[in-house]
Design a protein around this motif. Structure first.
Motif, PDB file in Angstrom:
ATOM      1  N   PHE A 107       9.038 -34.909 110.100  1.00 39.00           N
ATOM      2  CA  PHE A 107       8.835 -35.074 108.657  1.00 39.00           C
ATOM      3  C   PHE A 107       8.944 -36.538 108.262  1.00 39.00           C
ATOM      4  O   PHE A 107       8.129 -37.036 107.476  1.00 39.00           O
ATOM      5  CB  PHE A 107       9.852 -34.242 107.878  1.00 39.00           C
ATOM      6  N   LEU A 110       5.800 -38.344 109.393  1.00 43.81           N
ATOM      7  CA  LEU A 110       4.658 -37.949 108.564  1.00 43.81           C
ATOM      8  C   LEU A 110       4.743 -38.575 107.183  1.00 43.81           C
ATOM      9  O   LEU A 110       3.768 -39.133 106.670  1.00 43.81           O
ATOM     10  CB  LEU A 110       4.618 -36.425 108.429  1.00 43.81           C
ATOM     11  N   ALA A 111       5.951 -38.472 106.563  1.00 47.26           N
ATOM     12  CA  ALA A 111       6.109 -38.977 105.199  1.00 47.26           C
ATOM     13  C   ALA A 111       5.852 -40.473 105.165  1.00 47.26           C
ATOM     14  O   ALA A 111       5.147 -40.982 104.278  1.00 47.26           O
ATOM     15  CB  ALA A 111       7.498 -38.641 104.678  1.00 47.26           C
ATOM     16  N   LEU A 114       2.052 -41.000 105.621  1.00 47.92           N
ATOM     17  CA  LEU A 114       1.270 -40.529 104.472  1.00 47.92           C
ATOM     18  C   LEU A 114       1.466 -41.434 103.274  1.00 47.92           C
ATOM     19  O   LEU A 114       0.549 -41.670 102.498  1.00 47.92           O
ATOM     20  CB  LEU A 114       1.673 -39.090 104.116  1.00 47.92           C
ATOM     21  N   TRP A 115       2.688 -41.935 103.118  1.00 50.90           N
ATOM     22  CA  TRP A 115       2.978 -42.760 101.958  1.00 50.90           C
ATOM     23  C   TRP A 115       2.247 -44.079 102.046  1.00 50.90           C
ATOM     24  O   TRP A 115       1.817 -44.634 101.043  1.00 50.90           O
ATOM     25  CB  TRP A 115       4.494 -42.982 101.859  1.00 50.90           C
ATOM     26  N   VAL A 117      -0.611 -44.847 103.711  1.00 53.69           N
ATOM     27  CA  VAL A 117      -2.079 -44.853 103.717  1.00 53.69           C
ATOM     28  C   VAL A 117      -2.609 -44.928 102.293  1.00 53.69           C
ATOM     29  O   VAL A 117      -2.085 -44.278 101.387  1.00 53.69           O
ATOM     30  CB  VAL A 117      -2.608 -43.579 104.408  1.00 53.69           C
ATOM     31  N   TRP A 119      -5.254 -43.633 100.310  1.00 53.87           N
ATOM     32  CA  TRP A 119      -6.282 -42.605 100.400  1.00 53.87           C
ATOM     33  C   TRP A 119      -7.461 -42.938  99.499  1.00 53.87           C
ATOM     34  O   TRP A 119      -7.270 -43.419  98.381  1.00 53.87           O
ATOM     35  CB  TRP A 119      -5.709 -41.244 100.009  1.00 53.87           C
ATOM     36  N   PRO A 120      -8.679 -42.685  99.962  1.00 52.83           N
ATOM     37  CA  PRO A 120      -9.873 -43.012  99.158  1.00 52.83           C
ATOM     38  C   PRO A 120     -10.089 -41.990  98.038  1.00 52.83           C
ATOM     39  O   PRO A 120     -11.080 -41.270  98.012  1.00 52.83           O
ATOM     40  CB  PRO A 120     -10.999 -42.966 100.191  1.00 52.83           C
ATOM     41  N   VAL A 121      -9.126 -41.938  97.121  1.00 55.71           N
ATOM     42  CA  VAL A 121      -9.184 -40.960  96.034  1.00 55.71           C
ATOM     43  C   VAL A 121     -10.365 -41.270  95.118  1.00 55.71           C
ATOM     44  O   VAL A 121     -10.658 -42.439  94.853  1.00 55.71           O
ATOM     45  CB  VAL A 121      -7.865 -40.997  95.242  1.00 55.71           C
TER      46      VAL A 121
END
Lengths: 176, 102
Positions: A107, A110-111, A114-115, A117, A119-121
């Motif tokens: 975890f 991953l966290a 993920l935090w 990156v 993201w191409p929102v």
């Protein structure tokens, strides 16, 4: 912060408590029957997530299949294999602390990833205004399933048939 | 809108809770419940990515539907195996179901 945003955040927090709290209940509850009930709570939280994410059809599917079918099936299996499991020592094996360590480590990794990156929102504007796909989601899903995704769709139906027959054969009483 | 990061981190937490359940439960049904939690986490990720990154095509939702299908098949067959094993060996403890151990 607009009111809409605050409401969404509060709802998100409530569903998160349901989902993660239910999930924790599933893995730590000392009685397996209670675990299954916590599982229902966790699935219900995920239903809320889908509603929040504008995936109405998936929310209904989640409610019907996960809560209505899988959770009930699990409850049946627990009832059928009870007796032995009812009052016994702990529900966790001796390596539970290693498992907890591994899960926590994964975890954290991953966290952290993920935090970081970016993201191409899609643009805020595209996200806020309901696009065509969202407003006509149900019919579009049907068209996609029978259009570009028709082969996986057919394979899924074969898979379900195989699972159905396999489950019947496996669970059948063997006459000796 | 809620930031995408939140969804991803919640899904990661749910996945890790499920992973812990799979690794630590004695009861085979408990292991199966852990797997269901992990599959749910994957679905949340798929739908969140769909909503935030490609809201114009429904690929994420379609994938989530297929994951749900596979999860349903897996639950049916898995529980059938557990029931059959219980009938034969009178136990659902995974440690005691070691007939295939070499």
């Amino acid at each position: 912060m607009p009111v809409d945003q605050i409401v969404k955040t509060v709802v998100f927090v409530i569903f998160t408590v349901m989902t993660l709290g239910g999930g924790l209940g599933v893995v730590v509850s000392p009685r397996i029957f209670h675990s299954a009930l916590f599982l229902v709570l966790s699935f219900a939280g995920v239903v809320g997530y889908y509603v929040l994410l504008d995936a109405g059809f998936l929310a209904a599917v989640q409610l019907l299949i996960y809560i209505g079918a899988i959770a009930i099936l699990i409850l049946f299996a627990i009832m059928l294999s009870r007796g032995l499991m009812a009052e016994r020592q702990s529900q966790s094996n001796q390596q539970w602390w290693i498992a907890a360590l591994v899960a926590l480590l994964i975890f954290v990794v991953l966290a952290a990833v993920l935090w970081r990156v970016d993201w191409p929102v899609a643009s805020q504007q595209a996200l806020a205004s309901p696009s065509n796909a969202i407003s006509q989601e149900g019919s579009q899903l049907g068209r996609d399933l029978l259009g570009p995704y028709v082969i996986p769709f057919e394979v899924a139906s074969v898979l379900l048939l195989v699972a159905l027959i396999g489950a019947v054969i496996l669970a059948r009483e063997t006459e000796s | 809108m809620i930031p995408l990061h939140w969804w991803l981190i919640v899904a990661a937490a749910l996945f890790c809770i499920g992973l812990y359940g799979v690794l630590s439960r004695k009861n085979a049904i408990g292991v199966l419940m852990g797997i269901e939690l992990m599959l749910n986490a994957v679905n949340v990720n798929l739908v969140a990515f769909w909503r935030y990154i490609t809201p114009q095509v429904l690929t994420g939702q379609i994938f989530a539907i297929f994951v749900i299908t596979v999860a349903a098949a897996e639950a049916a067959v898995g529980l059938a195996i557990i029931i059959a094993a219980y009938r034969r060996r009178d136990t659902v403890i995974v440690d005691e179901l070691d007939i295939m151990r070499w």
